[in-house]
Design an enzyme around this catalytic site. Structure first.
Site: not given
Length: 434
Positions: A273-274, A317
């Site tokens: 996950d960003i 994301e």
């Protein structure tokens, strides 16, 4: 319609051959070569079988003719059995080796002309009945070459001209035929040769036409298969990042799980996950956010071990990586490599001047298991998902390991990716912070 130049050439030739009247039979070089390659083996085998039948009938007729004449045609018998037949057998046997077009058509044409001219030589200028018999033999030779053996049209035309010329000569020299008989014999030969040449042309045109029809169908099928493959690839690819999409991920996950269960090898998963992506979108805009996604996706691919590893964008994301035959240690190495690549590469450059944007980082959750059956497939992703939440909770830009400690009941399919949004205590999963 397929756009290939070969397809367009096939259509052009089909339209040309379908026109009324006599069209040139020869196809453009690429098509003529492919036609010859596709039909040569079958044609050579047919010539061999039909040649054997023709030789057997020829010898049977020669022997019968010898006895009907009361043994007076000894020289004709010797020529036909001891000269013509061995040559014909050698030529016919050579068809078994699938010779090239020039040799194949030339030797058949030469043997056919040799039989016809030899028959004229042996039977002409002996008697009125023998001269008439010579004309019949010539017509049989022409039918054999043009209709039975179906010589390629240029060879059939040349053979017919040679035989017709020989007939003119022998009829002109024959002293037993009266002028009306000579005229009748020549007229019959011309009619027979003309009809067989027309028949030969029609057969050759139909052969090429049928081949072009088959080739057109093959090209259409190949183009359709290629289009379907392209559509399949498009339907399985995320249009922004170029990674596999969720649909492709689900199919690949099932396949890798089955293979790992059958081979009794480990399967690992990394959920990525960003960090602070919503803030990036809110402060820098969605176009810049898309550039961040593309950057992270490319770096993620660079961090994989090889072509067997699978990466997909699950949505937003979030990304997921599946690592066949990877243990916990190996999966942690891959996850740390991805995290470090993103941290070092930073965010995409900004077009406008001003303060530099904050560096993009990712948090990773890792889990590994030895698949046994489908009952705990989702637990692998749940464990990685919970490890990801722990990584984000404890500061982001780090990798955490989630372990499946005991088998759990199979969850409904709708809960397959919702571990991070449920309560964070589960007896089946133990999270370690790395």
């Amino acid at each position: 319609m397929p756009p290939s130049s070969q397809y367009e050439l096939v259509i052009e030739q089909l339209e040309r051959l379908a026109k009324h009247g006599y069209q040139k039979l020869g196809l453009p070089t690429p098509l003529e070569d492919s036609f010859e390659k596709a039909t040569a083996g079958q044609r050579a085998m047919r010539l061999w079988i039909e040649g054997l039948i023709a030789i057997a009938l020829f010898n049977a007729f020669v022997i019968i003719d010898y006895f009907i004449r009361g043994g007076t045609a000894w020289f004709a018998l010797e020529v036909r059995l001891c000269l013509i037949t061995p040559i014909a057998l050698i030529v016919n046997a050579s068809m078994r080796w699938n010779p090239n077009k020039i040799y194949r058509e030339t030797v058949i044409a030469v043997v056919s002309c040799g039989i016809g001219l030899t028959h004229l030589y042996l039977e002409s200028n002996k008697s009125a009945a023998s001269s008439a018999y010579a004309q019949v033999g010539l017509i049989v030779a022409v039918i054999f070459a043009n209709v039975v053996m179906r010589l390629q049209f240029p060879y059939a035309l040349v053979s017919s001209i040679v035989l017709m010329t020989g007939d003119f000569y022998f009829v002109y020299q024959d002293r037993f035929l009266q002028p009306p008989d000579k005229l009748l014999g020549i007229a019959l030969a011309i009619c027979a040769i003309t009809m067989t040449v027309i028949a030969n042309y029609s057969v050759n045109r139909e052969e090429r036409f049928a081949y072009l029809i088959r080739l057109r169908s093959d090209l259409q099928s190949r183009e359709l298969s290629a289009s379907n493959a392209r559509l399949q690839r498009i339907s399985n690819v995320d249009s922004l990042t170029g990674l596999a999409n969720r649909h492709a991920y689900e199919m690949e996950f099932r396949r890798l799980w089955r293979e790992a269960a059958a081979a009794k090898t480990p399967l690992s998963a990394i959920v990525i996950d960003i960090d602070h992506f919503k803030m990036v979108n809110d402060t820098r805009g969605h176009l810049y956010g898309d550039r961040v996604l593309v950057r992270v996706a490319s770096l993620l691919v660079q961090g994989l071990r090889g072509k067997d590893d699978f990466a997909a964008r699950f949505g937003g994301e979030e990304f997921v990586v599946l690592l066949p035959q990877a243990t916990q240690e190996g999966a942690m190495i891959v996850a740390e490599r991805i995290r470090k690549l993103v941290e070092v590469a930073g965010s995409p450059a900004m077009h406008e001047s001003g303060d530099l944007p904050p560096l993009s980082t990712v948090s990773c959750g890792v889990a590994s298991t030895w698949p046994a059956d489908a009952s705990n497939r989702e637990d692998l992703i749940d464990a990685a998902d919970r490890a990801l939440y722990e990584a984000k909770r404890t500061g982001r830009n780090r990798v955490c390991l989630g372990e499946i400690t005991a088998p759990s009941k199979k969850r409904p399919a709708s809960h397959g990716w919702s571990g991070r949004h449920r309560a964070h205590t589960d007896s089946s999963t133990r999270v370690k912070v790395q």
